[in-house]
Design a protein around this motif. Structure first.
Motif, PDB file in Angstrom:
ATOM      1  N   LYS A 159      45.656  23.927   3.262  1.00  0.00           N
ATOM      2  CA  LYS A 159      46.055  23.588   4.624  1.00  0.00           C
ATOM      3  C   LYS A 159      47.326  23.277   4.869  1.00  0.00           C
ATOM      4  O   LYS A 159      48.070  22.772   4.021  1.00  0.00           O
ATOM      5  CB  LYS A 159      45.358  22.254   5.163  1.00  0.00           C
ATOM      6  CG  LYS A 159      45.469  21.620   6.464  1.00  0.00           C
ATOM      7  CD  LYS A 159      44.704  20.495   6.800  1.00  0.00           C
ATOM      8  CE  LYS A 159      45.264  20.017   8.338  1.00  0.00           C
ATOM      9  NZ  LYS A 159      44.630  18.535   8.423  1.00  0.00           N
ATOM     10  N   ILE A 160      48.138  23.829   5.845  1.00  0.00           N
ATOM     11  CA  ILE A 160      49.462  23.691   5.889  1.00  0.00           C
ATOM     12  C   ILE A 160      49.854  22.280   6.524  1.00  0.00           C
ATOM     13  O   ILE A 160      49.010  21.746   7.366  1.00  0.00           O
ATOM     14  CB  ILE A 160      50.029  24.705   7.265  1.00  0.00           C
ATOM     15  CG1 ILE A 160      50.261  26.154   6.491  1.00  0.00           C
ATOM     16  CG2 ILE A 160      51.417  24.402   7.627  1.00  0.00           C
ATOM     17  CD1 ILE A 160      50.753  27.330   7.437  1.00  0.00           C
ATOM     18  N   VAL A 161      50.886  21.740   5.993  1.00  0.00           N
ATOM     19  CA  VAL A 161      51.361  20.428   6.266  1.00  0.00           C
ATOM     20  C   VAL A 161      52.652  20.628   7.215  1.00  0.00           C
ATOM     21  O   VAL A 161      53.490  21.675   6.979  1.00  0.00           O
ATOM     22  CB  VAL A 161      51.799  19.710   4.954  1.00  0.00           C
ATOM     23  CG1 VAL A 161      52.310  18.292   5.422  1.00  0.00           C
ATOM     24  CG2 VAL A 161      50.468  19.408   4.069  1.00  0.00           C
ATOM     25  N   GLU A 162      52.574  20.011   8.353  1.00  0.00           N
ATOM     26  CA  GLU A 162      53.847  20.429   9.421  1.00  0.00           C
ATOM     27  C   GLU A 162      55.254  20.237   9.018  1.00  0.00           C
ATOM     28  O   GLU A 162      56.030  20.913   9.404  1.00  0.00           O
ATOM     29  CB  GLU A 162      53.316  19.784  10.569  1.00  0.00           C
ATOM     30  CG  GLU A 162      52.298  20.247  11.310  1.00  0.00           C
ATOM     31  CD  GLU A 162      52.258  21.736  11.584  1.00  0.00           C
ATOM     32  OE1 GLU A 162      53.129  22.263  11.839  1.00  0.00           O
ATOM     33  OE2 GLU A 162      51.001  22.361  11.189  1.00  0.00           O
ATOM     34  N   GLN A 163      55.578  19.214   8.070  1.00  0.00           N
ATOM     35  CA  GLN A 163      56.934  19.266   7.738  1.00  0.00           C
ATOM     36  C   GLN A 163      57.586  20.279   7.133  1.00  0.00           C
ATOM     37  O   GLN A 163      56.708  20.924   6.240  1.00  0.00           O
ATOM     38  CB  GLN A 163      57.182  17.946   6.757  1.00  0.00           C
ATOM     39  CG  GLN A 163      56.533  18.050   5.581  1.00  0.00           C
ATOM     40  CD  GLN A 163      55.159  17.126   5.298  1.00  0.00           C
ATOM     41  OE1 GLN A 163      54.452  17.130   6.424  1.00  0.00           O
ATOM     42  NE2 GLN A 163      55.222  16.499   4.122  1.00  0.00           N
ATOM     43  N   SER A 164      58.818  20.625   7.331  1.00  0.00           N
ATOM     44  CA  SER A 164      59.471  21.531   6.692  1.00  0.00           C
ATOM     45  C   SER A 164      59.683  21.435   5.152  1.00  0.00           C
ATOM     46  O   SER A 164      59.830  20.229   4.798  1.00  0.00           O
ATOM     47  CB  SER A 164      60.676  21.989   7.508  1.00  0.00           C
ATOM     48  OG  SER A 164      60.506  22.178   8.631  1.00  0.00           O
ATOM     49  N   SER A 165      59.892  22.283   4.294  1.00  0.00           N
ATOM     50  CA  SER A 165      59.957  22.138   2.921  1.00  0.00           C
ATOM     51  C   SER A 165      61.640  21.922   2.773  1.00  0.00           C
ATOM     52  O   SER A 165      62.364  22.443   3.104  1.00  0.00           O
ATOM     53  CB  SER A 165      59.621  23.375   2.089  1.00  0.00           C
ATOM     54  OG  SER A 165      60.110  23.309   0.808  1.00  0.00           O
ATOM     55  N   PRO A 166      61.853  20.798   1.775  1.00  0.00           N
ATOM     56  CA  PRO A 166      63.155  20.557   1.341  1.00  0.00           C
ATOM     57  C   PRO A 166      63.656  21.257   0.179  1.00  0.00           C
ATOM     58  O   PRO A 166      64.862  21.417  -0.024  1.00  0.00           O
ATOM     59  CB  PRO A 166      63.090  18.896   1.008  1.00  0.00           C
ATOM     60  CG  PRO A 166      61.820  18.923   0.526  1.00  0.00           C
ATOM     61  CD  PRO A 166      60.864  19.822   1.422  1.00  0.00           C
ATOM     62  N   VAL A 167      62.800  22.126  -0.247  1.00  0.00           N
ATOM     63  CA  VAL A 167      63.138  23.039  -1.447  1.00  0.00           C
ATOM     64  C   VAL A 167      63.080  24.473  -0.915  1.00  0.00           C
ATOM     65  O   VAL A 167      62.117  24.798  -0.202  1.00  0.00           O
ATOM     66  CB  VAL A 167      62.361  22.933  -2.765  1.00  0.00           C
ATOM     67  CG1 VAL A 167      62.785  21.421  -3.141  1.00  0.00           C
ATOM     68  CG2 VAL A 167      60.961  22.988  -2.362  1.00  0.00           C
ATOM     69  N   GLY A 168      64.022  25.336  -1.598  1.00  0.00           N
ATOM     70  CA  GLY A 168      63.822  26.654  -1.203  1.00  0.00           C
ATOM     71  C   GLY A 168      63.887  27.643  -2.200  1.00  0.00           C
ATOM     72  O   GLY A 168      64.270  27.157  -3.577  1.00  0.00           O
ATOM     73  N   CYS A 169      63.908  28.861  -2.319  1.00  0.00           N
ATOM     74  CA  CYS A 169      63.850  29.644  -3.337  1.00  0.00           C
ATOM     75  C   CYS A 169      65.031  29.682  -4.004  1.00  0.00           C
ATOM     76  O   CYS A 169      65.259  30.022  -5.238  1.00  0.00           O
ATOM     77  CB  CYS A 169      63.451  31.421  -2.601  1.00  0.00           C
ATOM     78  SG  CYS A 169      64.614  31.777  -1.681  1.00  0.00           S
ATOM     79  N   CYS A 170      66.238  29.430  -3.284  1.00  0.00           N
ATOM     80  CA  CYS A 170      67.459  29.605  -4.183  1.00  0.00           C
ATOM     81  C   CYS A 170      67.611  28.338  -5.173  1.00  0.00           C
ATOM     82  O   CYS A 170      68.183  28.265  -6.053  1.00  0.00           O
ATOM     83  CB  CYS A 170      68.705  29.100  -2.801  1.00  0.00           C
ATOM     84  SG  CYS A 170      68.623  27.901  -2.158  1.00  0.00           S
TER      85      CYS A 170
END
Length: 256
Positions: A159-170
């Motif tokens: 299930k998708i959680v609405e908050q944006s992710s603080p981590v990225g692929c970089c």
């Protein structure tokens, strides 16, 4: 005429145009009454790629649609060992793709092979990877506090959680780090066997280099049969070995 649904006149026009443009490639054979390639023929509008042709033959044998299949005048019967279907659910894949696109978290119920029962994990996916048998999603796991690979077919619920992710692929160091594997023929092979192995792997001066993401190193070594010590299998079963700097070999073996 049959392949491109051309009239005889149009086919003749096209062949003559090709002959005028590239006279060094084809000639009319009076006895066979057809145009044939001249010795030393070199393609002008396509690349001779055996891998593409053979992969297309395998795909066609499995009933897949190949866009350029009409170009192949020779399509012999082909068989490749069946690979068990990995049950990736369409809804799970769609949800993961949406999360990757929007940078959101996914709350999953994941069945790991190291645990008897599935556990809930919150992940931030950023890429997909294929190990030759199974599809994985590369993601940051907030429960383990590190980037990991998750087999998509083992995601029981998501299930998708609405908050944006603080981590990225970089921030995924292992994903963004490339390692060059250098392989060579097993030293216990005969000289003739080594020459064949060098041809098999398109080696230059007895070596071939393969570039792989560090996060996919384990899967790559396993597929090549390099995930065990050299002495574990005889040379006629393990045709290649890892070569290169000793510190790199230690790093790679440590990763497995």
């Amino acid at each position: 005429m049959s392949t491109f649904d051309l009239s005889r006149a149009q086919a003749s026009k096209e062949i003559n145009a090709y002959k005028n443009e590239h006279p060094e490639n084809i000639v009319y054979d009076l006895s066979a009454k057809t145009y044939v390639p001249i010795e030393g023929f070199a393609p002008k509008y396509a690349q001779l790629n055996p891998s593409t042709y053979l992969n297309d033959l395998v795909a066609m044998s499995r009933g897949e649609a190949i866009p350029d299949a009409s170009w192949y005048s020779l399509t012999p019967e082909v068989f490749s060992p069946p690979i068990p279907v990995r049950g990736v659910k369409a809804e799970t894949l769609r949800l993961l793709m949406q999360a990757i696109d929007s940078g959101r978290h996914v709350r999953t119920l994941y069945q790991s092979m190291s645990a008897p029962e599935p556990k809930e994990r919150t992940i931030a996916p950023h890429a997909l990877c294929f190990d030759g048998f199974r599809w994985h999603v590369r993601a940051y796991c907030f429960d383990a506090e590190e980037f990991r690979d998750f087999v998509i077919s083992r995601i029981v619920r998501a299930k998708i959680v609405e908050q944006s992710s603080p981590v990225g692929c970089c921030e995924d160091v292992d994903w963004n780090t490339n390692i060059t594997l250098e392989v060579g023929p097993h030293p216990d092979l005969s000289e003739a066997q080594r020459r064949v192995v060098e041809l098999d792997y398109e080696m230059t001066n007895g070596r071939a280099q393969l570039e792989v993401r560090k996060s996919m190193l384990f899967y790559t070594l396993k597929r090549l049969g390099l995930d065990t010590p050299v002495e574990a299998r005889p040379a006629h079963q393990q045709h290649i070995i890892l070569t290169g700097p000793s510190d790199l070999l230690k790093q790679m073996r440590g990763a497995t």
